[in-house]
Design a protein around this motif. Structure first.
Motif, PDB file in Angstrom:
ATOM      1  N   TYR A   1       0.645  -1.250  -0.137  1.00 23.33           N
ATOM      2  CA  TYR A   1      -0.054  -0.041  -0.155  1.00 23.33           C
ATOM      3  C   TYR A   1       0.970   1.502  -0.232  1.00 23.33           C
TER       4      TYR A   1
ATOM      5  N   THR B   1      -5.827   4.943  -5.492  1.00 23.43           N
ATOM      6  CA  THR B   1      -6.730   4.590  -4.889  1.00 23.43           C
ATOM      7  C   THR B   1      -6.764   3.140  -4.235  1.00 23.43           C
ATOM      8  N   PRO B   2      -6.835   2.497  -3.955  1.00 25.98           N
ATOM      9  CA  PRO B   2      -7.374   0.754  -3.776  1.00 25.98           C
ATOM     10  C   PRO B   2      -7.560   0.287  -4.761  1.00 25.98           C
TER      11      PRO B   2
ATOM     12  N   ARG C   1     -11.327   9.001  -2.002  1.00 20.02           N
ATOM     13  CA  ARG C   1      -9.793   8.822  -2.001  1.00 20.02           C
ATOM     14  C   ARG C   1      -8.813   8.275  -1.376  1.00 20.02           C
ATOM     15  N   GLY C   2     -10.590   6.620  -0.867  1.00 16.22           N
ATOM     16  CA  GLY C   2      -9.626   5.451  -0.521  1.00 16.22           C
ATOM     17  C   GLY C   2      -9.264   6.008   1.492  1.00 16.22           C
TER      18      GLY C   2
END
Length: 250
Positions: free
Chosen positions: A85, A92-93, A174-175
């Protein structure tokens, strides 16, 4: 059981499978009829029917009402790349999960408040029945359904804050990492478990598949200082995706 002792329907299915894989029966070709299979392999109608059922369960053929059974076109599996990550604001994911940044991704979502089930409560380390924000997503790549996702966030953390609704407000879309940072929660750990199971009818239909086909499920939970802040299930058709890990060696 030795190979030669296989039931007749598996031997017939195996031979037809070899022809499909080898291209002797290319996509959109009509599978030999039940009568033809019976004659060609010297088996009963029951054996011929069971052999076709095996190929259908494997996703190699599909039935067309009033027309017969046809070889399915095998889609190229899109890699879902796991690279760790990234820092706040980079991606974003969903975009991280796409192997090709040239593929235009989009999504639909719906959020609603609810009570945590026993499974969700265990993952979020909260009590059963506590309030959570549930968000359901349908992700698309180049306009085609790609993934389903359901996420849960404890309202004890996000309630009455600007990030209570994941897809609304100043940080919409935005995640999790960036949204949680906005309320002073630093996400420092993520866990994932990957499993496979037969897809539920509503899942496979929403993804453009056939009921009964298998799906891959990524169960993901974000933590901030050991406290779960979000958990999600990401579901995708197994025949269209493969999980690819690219992990740094420290």
């Amino acid at each position: 059981m030795a190979f030669g002792d296989q039931p007749a329907y598996l031997r017939v299915a195996g031979d037809l499978r070899k022809k499909i894989v080898a291209g002797e029966l290319p996509p959109h070709t009509r599978l030999p009829s039940q009568a033809r299979i019976r004659e060609q392999y010297g088996v009963s109608d029951t054996v011929a029917l069971e052999a076709r059922k095996v190929l259908m369960a494997e996703g190699l053929v599909e039935g067309r009402s009033g027309s017969g059974t046809y070889v399915r076109e095998r889609p190229e599996r899109r890699p879902v790349v796991r690279t760790g990550y990234r820092s706040v604001g980079e991606s974003t994911p969903f975009r991280q999960e796409q192997a090709d940044p040239r593929v235009k991704g989009s999504w639909e979502s719906r959020s609603e408040q609810g009570a945590a089930t026993a499974a969700v409560a265990e993952r979020l380390r909260i009590s059963v029945g506590e309030k959570v924000m549930r968000t359901d997503y349908l992700f698309r790549c180049a306009g085609e359904p790609s993934m389903l996702s359901t996420s849960w966030e404890p309202l004890a953390l996000t309630g009455r804050t600007p990030v209570m609704l994941p897809e609304e407000g100043p940080l919409a879309g935005r995640g999790v990492v960036e949204r949680m940072a906005a309320i002073d929660l630093v996400v420092d750990n993520v866990t994932e478990e990957i499993s496979a199971r037969p897809g539920l009818a509503q899942e496979t239909l929403a993804l453009g598949g056939v009921p009964g086909h298998w799906v891959l499920v990524v169960t993901r939970t974000y933590f901030a200082g050991g406290c779960p802040v979000e958990t999600a299930d990401v579901v995708m058709l197994a025949e269209r995706h493969r999980i690819a890990y690219h992990l740094p060696v420290k």
